[in-house]
Enzyme design. Sequence first.
Site, PDB file in Angstrom:
ATOM      1  N   HIS A 272     -29.339   8.532  28.800  1.00  0.00           N
ATOM      2  CA  HIS A 272     -29.539   7.504  27.759  1.00  0.00           C
ATOM      3  C   HIS A 272     -29.289   8.089  26.367  1.00  0.00           C
ATOM      4  O   HIS A 272     -30.200   8.608  25.733  1.00  0.00           O
ATOM      5  CB  HIS A 272     -30.965   6.952  27.857  1.00  0.00           C
ATOM      6  CG  HIS A 272     -31.182   5.716  27.031  1.00  0.00           C
ATOM      7  ND1 HIS A 272     -32.067   4.730  27.386  1.00  0.00           N
ATOM      8  CD2 HIS A 272     -30.620   5.302  25.865  1.00  0.00           C
ATOM      9  CE1 HIS A 272     -32.035   3.770  26.479  1.00  0.00           C
ATOM     10  NE2 HIS A 272     -31.173   4.103  25.535  1.00  0.00           N
TER      11      HIS A 272
ATOM     12  N   HIS B  38     -33.328  -2.378  28.784  1.00  0.00           N
ATOM     13  CA  HIS B  38     -34.225  -2.120  27.653  1.00  0.00           C
ATOM     14  C   HIS B  38     -35.204  -3.291  27.695  1.00  0.00           C
ATOM     15  O   HIS B  38     -34.821  -4.414  27.377  1.00  0.00           O
ATOM     16  CB  HIS B  38     -33.380  -2.097  26.384  1.00  0.00           C
ATOM     17  CG  HIS B  38     -34.150  -2.198  25.093  1.00  0.00           C
ATOM     18  ND1 HIS B  38     -33.975  -1.295  24.076  1.00  0.00           N
ATOM     19  CD2 HIS B  38     -35.054  -3.099  24.640  1.00  0.00           C
ATOM     20  CE1 HIS B  38     -34.749  -1.643  23.049  1.00  0.00           C
ATOM     21  NE2 HIS B  38     -35.409  -2.727  23.357  1.00  0.00           N
TER      22      HIS B  38
ATOM     23  N   HIS C  67     -36.488   3.942  28.801  1.00  0.00           N
ATOM     24  CA  HIS C  67     -37.606   4.343  27.906  1.00  0.00           C
ATOM     25  C   HIS C  67     -38.913   3.580  28.139  1.00  0.00           C
ATOM     26  O   HIS C  67     -39.388   2.864  27.269  1.00  0.00           O
ATOM     27  CB  HIS C  67     -37.192   4.242  26.445  1.00  0.00           C
ATOM     28  CG  HIS C  67     -36.347   3.042  26.074  1.00  0.00           C
ATOM     29  ND1 HIS C  67     -36.707   1.759  26.381  1.00  0.00           N
ATOM     30  CD2 HIS C  67     -35.159   2.952  25.426  1.00  0.00           C
ATOM     31  CE1 HIS C  67     -35.790   0.926  25.925  1.00  0.00           C
ATOM     32  NE2 HIS C  67     -34.830   1.627  25.350  1.00  0.00           N
TER      33      HIS C  67
ATOM     34  N   ASP D   4     -32.770   8.809  24.647  1.00  0.00           N
ATOM     35  CA  ASP D   4     -32.462   7.667  23.776  1.00  0.00           C
ATOM     36  C   ASP D   4     -32.034   8.177  22.398  1.00  0.00           C
ATOM     37  O   ASP D   4     -32.404   7.604  21.359  1.00  0.00           O
ATOM     38  CB  ASP D   4     -33.650   6.701  23.662  1.00  0.00           C
ATOM     39  CG  ASP D   4     -33.260   5.376  22.998  1.00  0.00           C
ATOM     40  OD1 ASP D   4     -32.052   5.154  22.764  1.00  0.00           O
ATOM     41  OD2 ASP D   4     -34.167   4.585  22.694  1.00  0.00           O
TER      42      ASP D   4
ATOM     43  N   PHE E 288     -33.900   0.884  14.044  1.00  0.00           N
ATOM     44  CA  PHE E 288     -34.758   1.558  15.017  1.00  0.00           C
ATOM     45  C   PHE E 288     -34.042   2.774  15.609  1.00  0.00           C
ATOM     46  O   PHE E 288     -32.834   2.723  15.836  1.00  0.00           O
ATOM     47  CB  PHE E 288     -35.114   0.605  16.152  1.00  0.00           C
ATOM     48  CG  PHE E 288     -35.964  -0.556  15.722  1.00  0.00           C
ATOM     49  CD1 PHE E 288     -37.348  -0.454  15.762  1.00  0.00           C
ATOM     50  CD2 PHE E 288     -35.398  -1.730  15.258  1.00  0.00           C
ATOM     51  CE1 PHE E 288     -38.152  -1.517  15.369  1.00  0.00           C
ATOM     52  CE2 PHE E 288     -36.198  -2.803  14.863  1.00  0.00           C
ATOM     53  CZ  PHE E 288     -37.575  -2.689  14.911  1.00  0.00           C
TER      54      PHE E 288
END
Lengths: 432, 303
Positions: free
Chosen positions: A61, A180, A233, A306, A324
């Site tokens: 990721h 997600h 995540h 991530d 973000f």
Amino acid sequence: MKRLLIRNGRVICPASGHDGVADVLIEDGRIAAVGPDLTAPGADTLDAAGLVVAPGFIDIHVHLREPGFTHAETIATGSRAAAAGGFTTVCCMPNTNPVNDSATVTTYIVEKARREAVVNVFPIGAITKGSEGEELASIGSMAAAGAVAISDDGRPVMNARVMRRAMETARALDIPVIQHCEDLHLSAGGDMHECADSVRLGLRGIPAAAEDVMVARDILLAELTGARYHVAHISTKNAVAMVEFARRRGLPVTCEATPHHIALHTGHMRPYDSNYKMKPPLRGPEHVEAVIEGVIHGTVDCLATDHAPHAGDDKMQEFERCPFGIIGLETALGIALEVLVHTGRVSLNRLIALFTSEPARVIGWKGGQARGALKPGYAGDVTIFHPEYPWTYDVKKSLSKSANTPFSGRTFRGGPIVTVVGGEIAWKAPGF
Amino acid sequence: MGRSLLGIEDLDRTEIERILNRAVAFQPHGGPTFARVNTCTGMMVVNAFFENSTRTRSSFEIAAHRLGADTLSITAAGSSVAKGESLVDTLNTLSAMRPSVIVMRHQASGAPHFLARHLSTPIVNAGDGTHEHPTQALLDARTILDRCGRLEGLRVVIIGDILHSRVARSNIFLLSKFGASVVLCGPPALLPREMAAMARGVEIEYDMRRAVRGANVIMMLRVQLERIHEPQMQAGEYFRFYGLRQEHVDLAHPDVIVMHPGPMNRGREISSEVADSQRSMILNQVENGVPVRMAVLERVLLP
């Protein structure tokens, strides 16, 4: 024939159960042999005495931002940051510009990576066209062009019917669907985890339930379709519990946790500092503990960073306007050792599995693409690290193009020393 | 950022008392207007208002002038922010003009805190998003003290859209530091239960009649239509359950005072009967805005 002999390291390969001092021989980009006192006349040698020699780390990721956002990261820079973090393989999310929703973009990334990346790069294709959640992307063509999974990362598929069709398609292609998990209605406008701190700081909250409801829905759809479903995540107590529930029912459901979600909770946030702003948001301590427990008990299959680079000026804004995400490739191993191994909660063996055989199982690389173990015929990728030596992360020296991290200045115990990709040295710690 | 005033949460009781006591010296005390002291002659106060405001901005301007300081006021519409410049660049530009202090209002929570980390000029927070409005809480405290003589032991009820209110947050922090008991009351969607954990002595009550019982102070908040992103209560329903009427005042302590930070929506959160009654301190609050802001500016300008 190009050969590399890595000598005298403590070779730990969870998939083959090997743990002991041995040599690793790589020939023509593949693992040729693992054993004591190997001889390989004419081979380049690397002395790994006192170091751990593991299969090459895999991060399923990351965001490499190319094409489209190359001011924040490129395939070249992101892959170098990956190598510096000990990663030999990364899977890049499709939220580029254009979105990777067609074989054309997938091929572009694959070709560009072949020329410019220092690690293996596998694209993840979009689930829907433009990741807009409505029409399915060209999933079969992307898979044929090299996409190893599908995801609309960052833009969750809100329409359950679309998600169902995507899962059916992915099942036929035997690739995982990565979600997600965030119900966009519940999270709308939120900037941090909904809790006493969000209320105190006057920031709009993202409730844990925004993640939970989507994980629940998707598990039911995975049962309906039989697809391999992977939660990206994972960050909440209930989401971990539901993945565990799905496993008990024998469903092919997996999940990953990021290093920052096991290392930081809301109490660690520096108020209004966008280096602590990501999705899912940093959660409360009880959620962090549940995710760590999930890692310990095996509910959490693997770690993934991530890695989400954003250019400095995008992150130098009012908190609610900042995008973000944080970068994470270079600090992943240091954090994982600190949170999991040095605390005695997870063995070094299991930690390596979380970065190697486990993510390889989630994606399901086979045949000539087999990776994640030091077995003959597997990709000649090796991560050599020291589990103890102290070092301090200085983001100014990062190989990433971006610097958005809350971990700069933090001292870690243990980190990568040499990263070998396909038998070539992709990165070496300064001074080694 | 040592001299900045970013919020009440970071101030200790002594500092708050110093400001409140100093403000007394600037009150009109029966005179025609506020004292003119000229202790800050030659200093420059920049009012950077990125969000509309009439009373707070004029109150800061008057306060600065009464101290003898020069003022420059910038509003969002005329600023370079409207031309796409980032907040940091705008403030750096202003800072290069060497003001003594920047008074700032911004629609983003934490904007002044973020800037204070990158700027050497002290900042006074004149309201940041849904976070804090410290000078409002200070002038509210001054108003309560003028009338009740103390804060400790008072029952203060804050009613309305607490979630989106920076006035409520600053008042909660301040009143709690002084040992008042704070009762929060509002519709559940605008009053999350987590707010009880904001400070010591805070409780939550969703029933307005129970909340006002025995109250020494009732603070009403404006319904902030512009901030509400939630499926909302109908206006009529809101007034029925959370609008302040005489029947509520009758349940409170006989000497109760009623406050509102303004601007108020008559008939939405407060009846005209109550707003215009003897119990209402609304104009006293506005009046106290100037002396309190003089004390705040002086604290920054004359360390």
